[in-house]
Design a protein around this motif. Structure first.
Motif, PDB file in Angstrom:
ATOM      1  N   TYR A 111       0.840  -1.195   0.000  1.00 14.57           N
ATOM      2  CA  TYR A 111       0.000   0.000   0.000  1.00 14.57           C
ATOM      3  C   TYR A 111       0.876   1.246   0.000  1.00 14.57           C
ATOM      4  N   GLU A 168      -2.557  11.343   4.872  1.00 18.61           N
ATOM      5  CA  GLU A 168      -3.016  10.152   5.594  1.00 18.61           C
ATOM      6  C   GLU A 168      -2.111   9.858   6.782  1.00 18.61           C
ATOM      7  N   THR A 184      -1.436   3.065   8.911  1.00 20.19           N
ATOM      8  CA  THR A 184      -2.387   3.437   7.856  1.00 20.19           C
ATOM      9  C   THR A 184      -2.548   2.311   6.843  1.00 20.19           C
ATOM     10  N   LYS A 199      -5.894   0.071   5.698  1.00 14.89           N
ATOM     11  CA  LYS A 199      -6.358  -0.144   4.324  1.00 14.89           C
ATOM     12  C   LYS A 199      -6.535  -1.634   4.036  1.00 14.89           C
ATOM     13  N   GLU A 200      -5.615  -2.441   4.528  1.00 11.91           N
ATOM     14  CA  GLU A 200      -5.726  -3.884   4.313  1.00 11.91           C
ATOM     15  C   GLU A 200      -6.944  -4.450   5.034  1.00 11.91           C
ATOM     16  N   LYS A 233     -10.222  -4.224   3.389  1.00 14.15           N
ATOM     17  CA  LYS A 233     -10.427  -5.162   2.286  1.00 14.15           C
ATOM     18  C   LYS A 233     -10.478  -6.614   2.751  1.00 14.15           C
TER      19      LYS A 233
END
Length: 438
Positions: free
Chosen positions: A333, A339, A364, A368-369, A372
């Motif tokens: 990522y 961010e 961060t 994000k992982e 998902k």
């Protein structure tokens, strides 16, 4: 144990030669011909070992009979004299604080081990080793402190002018003694390119015994695998069913490569998250299968500002240049400065935990992982690579308060900077190196 070059042209060699050369003559990176795998029974024995005891057991097969075991044990005991805290942030997230060493950065692990191993090899040959290193911040200070006063060694550090924090610069320019700091007119990639050119220059190699202390040197890389092993065993003791995922703030990708080593050795690691800032060559490769490095972009997480990471060559070697094999174990990522600042604010406001910008990139990326792929069994460990006080300006700008600086850092601010400005020009570097006193 023999070590081969990722370029596959230079002949395989010993650990000693690999360490003292740093970069292979064909400009490839040295890799072990095989990675030892620890059995489940051995891992069970090691779960209660101290950090230095575990480091000794891992290092043994990589050194073979090249160093007396009592000397190796002495090296591991002297290298790792500080704590390795594993701090629980919430039910599924831990922070591995790797900043308890002398320079308050994770690179103390590799630099201290490598300095003592290099010193032992140099002592055997009774020769002067010139350690040449490029840094985007923490490597330089860790190497300066790690090698300071080590017999038969001298250190030359190249760092990008105006592109490291003040505390980092003070640390790497005030060591003195056998340490010389060169302030390069350029970015980190320019510094790294100069170092690689130096290793490829026949005249320099015949005049000096050159080695590198960047993570291109196998002796800098190997000890970084120790804390992956240690943390994974500690978490398995607490939760035998846990699936352990490491999130790694990544610049030159030596840290992540060391984690892959630990996984290949059999330590209980499920997978990795590669957390990059806008210098995202590897995350883009994992997504597209095309490796297209770009010029370095300046960010808040300065130590990760690497446009063309050297250790990607090792990653390709490990996974046989298969993007599918690599992406099965690594997700990447890219994180923006905005961010990064937002994560620093949120974690401090909600949990009272202060992140440096590099660790904030990691947190961060983990978020994000999880947006998902969320698994109840997964326990995530974010590597915290530096004490937030090393980036006090960013902390002040982001959180709007002045944090207390640890005494050992505050003392460095009062020392006189000693550096030599140098152009981004190989001939200038070569002339300087050849003029160094023997």
């Amino acid at each position: 144990m023999k070590y081969y070059s990722t370029s596959r042209i230079s002949p395989a060699t010993s650990m000693k030669t690999a360490v003292l050369q740093g970069l292979a003559p064909d400009r490839g990176l040295y890799m072990p011909e095989w990675i030892p795998c620890f059995s489940s029974g051995k891992l069970d024995e090691l779960k209660d070992a101290s950090f230095s005891e575990l480091a000794f057991e891992i290092a043994k097969p990589f050194l073979g009979n090249e160093l007396d075991e009592s000397r190796l044990q002495e090296i591991t005991e002297q290298s790792f004299t500080f704590k390795v805290p594993l701090v629980r942030l919430n039910n599924q997230t831990y922070i591995l604080e790797l900043f308890e060493g002398p320079t308050l950065a994770f690179k103390d692990f590799g630099a201290r081990f490598m300095a003592r191993l290099t010193g032992a090899f140099a002592e055997e040959d009774n020769k002067l080793i010139t350690v040449l290193v490029a840094t985007s911040g923490d490597t330089g200070s860790a190497v300066a402190y790690g090698f300071k006063g080590v017999p038969n060694t001298r250190v030359v550090i190249l760092y990008p002018s105006g592109k490291v924090s003040r505390l980092q610069e003070q640390q790497l320019t005030t060591a003195g003694g056998n340490v010389t700091a060169l302030e390069v007119s350029g970015d980190f990639d320019a510094c790294q390119k100069l170092v690689k050119e130096a290793f490829a220059d026949a005249e320099l190699r015949s005049s000096l015994t050159l080695t590198s202390a960047n993570s291109i040197n196998i002796a800098r890389l190997l000890p970084q695998s120790f804390y992956y092993a240690y943390a994974s065993l500690q978490l398995k003791k607490k939760n035998p069913d846990a699936e352990i995922v490491f999130t790694v703030p990544s610049g030159n990708f030596g840290n992540l490569t060391a984690g892959i080593f630990a996984k290949k050795m059999g330590f209980p690691i499920k997978r990795f998250i590669a957390a990059s800032n806008k210098n995202d060559s590897v995350p883009r490769y994992l997504e597209t299968g095309s490796y297209e490095p770009h010029a370095t972009i300046e960010t808040l997480s300065t130590a990760m500002d690497v446009g063309n990471p050297s250790n990607f060559a090792r990653m390709l070697d490990i996974y046989d240049s298969s993007v599918r094999a690599m992406s099965d174990e690594i997700t990447g990522y890219s994180v923006s400065d905005a961010e990064t600042r937002e994560t620093m604010r949120v974690i401090y406001d909600e949990m009272g935990y202060l992140l440096d910008p590099h660790t904030a990139v990691g947190v961060t990326a983990l978020g994000k992982e999880r947006a998902k792929n969320q698994s109840e069994k997964e326990i995530s460990v974010v590597l915290s690579t530096a004490h937030p006080a090393k980036f006090v300006e960013t902390v002040r700008e982001t959180l709007e308060f002045d944090m207390q600086i640890p005494e050992r850092l505050a003392n460095v601010l009062n020392l006189t900077k000693q550096s030599t400005p140098i152009a981004n020009d190989f001939q200038a570097l070569k002339s300087l190196l050849l003029s160094l006193p023997c």
